[in-house]
Design an enzyme around this catalytic site. Sequence first.
Site, PDB file in Angstrom:
ATOM      1  N   LYS A 116       0.823  -1.225   0.000  1.00  0.00           N
ATOM      2  CA  LYS A 116       0.000   0.000   0.000  1.00  0.00           C
ATOM      3  C   LYS A 116       0.848   1.263   0.000  1.00  0.00           C
ATOM      4  CE  LYS A 116      -2.977  -2.995  -0.008  1.00  0.00           C
ATOM      5  NZ  LYS A 116      -3.367  -3.468  -1.332  1.00  0.00           N
ATOM      6  N   GLU A 199      -2.660   8.493   7.464  1.00  0.00           N
ATOM      7  CA  GLU A 199      -3.470   9.291   6.527  1.00  0.00           C
ATOM      8  C   GLU A 199      -4.538  10.060   7.273  1.00  0.00           C
ATOM      9  OE1 GLU A 199      -5.428   6.501   3.954  1.00  0.00           O
ATOM     10  OE2 GLU A 199      -3.708   6.352   2.604  1.00  0.00           O
ATOM     11  N   HIS A 234     -15.644  -4.753   7.024  1.00  0.00           N
ATOM     12  CA  HIS A 234     -14.956  -4.910   5.744  1.00  0.00           C
ATOM     13  C   HIS A 234     -15.461  -6.106   4.941  1.00  0.00           C
ATOM     14  CE1 HIS A 234     -12.493  -1.647   7.004  1.00  0.00           C
ATOM     15  NE2 HIS A 234     -12.194  -2.278   8.111  1.00  0.00           N
ATOM     16  N   ARG A 292      -7.404  -8.870  -8.957  1.00  0.00           N
ATOM     17  CA  ARG A 292      -8.081 -10.147  -9.187  1.00  0.00           C
ATOM     18  C   ARG A 292      -9.494  -9.887  -9.695  1.00  0.00           C
ATOM     19  NH1 ARG A 292      -8.944  -8.919  -3.658  1.00  0.00           N
ATOM     20  NH2 ARG A 292     -11.159  -8.475  -3.432  1.00  0.00           N
TER      21      ARG A 292
HETATM   22  C1  MV4 Z   1      -9.728   4.644   4.504  1.00  0.00           C
HETATM   23  C2  MV4 Z   1     -10.994   5.086   4.901  1.00  0.00           C
HETATM   24  C3  MV4 Z   1     -11.112   6.411   5.288  1.00  0.00           C
HETATM   25  N1  MV4 Z   1     -10.039   7.230   5.267  1.00  0.00           N
HETATM   26  N2  MV4 Z   1      -8.697   5.496   4.483  1.00  0.00           N
HETATM   27  C4  MV4 Z   1     -10.831   0.039   4.288  1.00  0.00           C
HETATM   28  C5  MV4 Z   1      -9.991  -1.115   3.838  1.00  0.00           C
HETATM   29  C6  MV4 Z   1      -9.036  -0.569   2.861  1.00  0.00           C
HETATM   30  N3  MV4 Z   1      -9.547  -0.825   1.536  1.00  0.00           N
HETATM   31  C7  MV4 Z   1      -8.965   0.894   3.181  1.00  0.00           C
HETATM   32  N4  MV4 Z   1     -10.185   1.209   3.864  1.00  0.00           N
HETATM   33  C8  MV4 Z   1     -10.514   2.483   4.197  1.00  0.00           C
HETATM   34  N5  MV4 Z   1      -9.508   3.375   4.150  1.00  0.00           N
HETATM   35  C9  MV4 Z   1      -8.860   6.752   4.861  1.00  0.00           C
HETATM   36  N6  MV4 Z   1      -7.807   7.576   4.861  1.00  0.00           N
HETATM   37  C10 MV4 Z   1     -12.048   4.190   4.899  1.00  0.00           C
HETATM   38  C11 MV4 Z   1     -11.805   2.884   4.554  1.00  0.00           C
HETATM   39  C12 MV4 Z   1     -12.929   2.000   4.562  1.00  0.00           C
HETATM   40  C13 MV4 Z   1     -13.611   1.704   5.749  1.00  0.00           C
HETATM   41  C14 MV4 Z   1     -13.238   2.214   7.011  1.00  0.00           C
HETATM   42  C15 MV4 Z   1     -13.950   1.888   8.155  1.00  0.00           C
HETATM   43  C16 MV4 Z   1     -15.058   1.048   8.069  1.00  0.00           C
HETATM   44  C17 MV4 Z   1     -15.429   0.535   6.850  1.00  0.00           C
HETATM   45  C18 MV4 Z   1     -14.720   0.854   5.689  1.00  0.00           C
HETATM   46  C19 MV4 Z   1     -15.116   0.335   4.473  1.00  0.00           C
HETATM   47  C20 MV4 Z   1     -14.428   0.643   3.333  1.00  0.00           C
HETATM   48  C21 MV4 Z   1     -13.335   1.488   3.385  1.00  0.00           C
END
Ligand code: MV4
Length: 505
Positions: A116, A199, A234, A292
């Site tokens: 990442k 972040e 998630h 994928r």
């Molecule tokens: C975030 C975010 C908010 N702000 N990054 C979730 C897993 C990965 N794909 C990155 N994710 C997130 N990154 C920043 N800077 C929100 C998510 C996020 C999420 C966060 C809390 C609860 C559910 C979520 C679902 C999708 C993405």
Amino acid sequence: MFKKILIPNRGEIAIRIMRACRELGIQTVAVYSEADKNALHVQQAEEAISIGAAAPIESYLNMDKIIDAAKQANADAIHPGYGFLSENASFAAAVTAAQLTFIGPSADSIRAMGDKAESKIRMKQAGVPTVPGVEGLEDERDFENAAKEIGYPVLVKAAAGGGGKGMRVVSSESELSEAIESARREALNAFGDERLLIEKYVANAHHVEFQIFGDQHGNLVHLFERECSVQRRHQKIIEETPSPLLTPKLRERMGQAAVAAAQAVGYYNAGTVEFIVDPDTLQYYFLEMNTRLQVEHPITEFVTGLDLVHWQIRVAAGERFPFTQSHFTQRGHAIECRIYAEDPANGFLPSTGKLLQYIEPCGPGIRVDSGFSTGNEVTHFYDPLLAKLIVHAEDREAAIQRMQAALREFVVHGVITNIDFLQAVLSHPDFANGQITTIWVERTLESNSSLFEMQEQASALHIIAAALADLTIPNRQSQIVNQDEPDPYSPWKVANGFRMGGNNG
Ligand code: MV4
């Protein structure tokens, strides 16, 4: 073109891939663990090879056994599906080294996007918007300074992570050191890599991802978005396309950003670029790229009319993708509901057991991708996804109605499912208004759990009623076969209403 493809996966996705192979005249090889010897994916393949014990690490995650099986069957390609080894760069490289074709992107693309921190740096270089933040920090003091600069709340993420593992929301400086420590520990445990990045936390956002698709000759298109904000821990629950949040202009900009993201790593085959979108500002940020085929790919297939797995196979064989961006439009609206064997009333605990009765809905605009049928066992070894119910209709309202009707038609006895929970979400005004964000499910359950009136476990009476109903269907061979009996064909043991001298019903 390939003559034979091995599929090192199980359940609905193995079956989905076999369907595409059959259509292309390609033979299929399944692999299976001890827990899966009676599974549907084994019955549907032309060949099936046993690869070890039920625990994934012994079978579906065992690279050597899978490559040996492909060699033994004389397969010429491997389609990994999703999960298991699908995003493992070493596996993709090992497949190639064994003179087999990996149906997916290059090992280098998988590696670049799997990290990442690295992917974020490359996205910034490519001009793709990312969340303000800092990579490559080590000292706690550096984190403190970075957090101050970014402004709380911040999010601490594992560099090797993805899917939410090793992620901590930090609302003030007093929580920071504890969050760093626990995120480090979790990252080291899960990925063997303790690097973190920090972040700005974009709270209460939509999760919108773009499907991209490319061939090995430099043609690369996006196939629009999927809105995946209905999720819990998630785990996605409902996905739809088009996203109710995007305007045509925003869609076009995000689609171009997704293509640029993929181009930056020389991507080919199917991939998904994940963004979060702030609903107040409509600002969007790259989160990660999944290298994928995704679980929710069928909704994209419905609105674009493209068979993604079919084309994954053809471009992996070196063919040119014959379509350019302007070929594609979004026709109508598609929704997917994931039918899980889990108990929403009991913390969404997986529910295991034999499927005593399992009847899928069908009809116009309804597609069910599943890996189970009546009599199959749902075990605790694997993901409790029973089926994906996908509907397509002319607009969003019609698609929601079609989904609700299809869910009503779905019969599952023997395990508890989330079907009633899905109905509750679909009929909620927030869903109707397209206002669900990624924290919605957890927040709504917390504040008002009676909102989701849960189904009762089927009583003995229900099951007997279902069995009797089964007997009244003429010529219906009960699929609960007597596999463990000395004579599986004994007429005295069948459950289909056999009568001496009768006409089977
Ligand atoms: C975030 C975010 C908010 N702000 N990054 C979730 C897993 C990965 N794909 C990155 N994710 C997130 N990154 C920043 N800077 C929100 C998510 C996020 C999420 C966060 C809390 C609860 C559910 C979520 C679902 C999708 C993405």
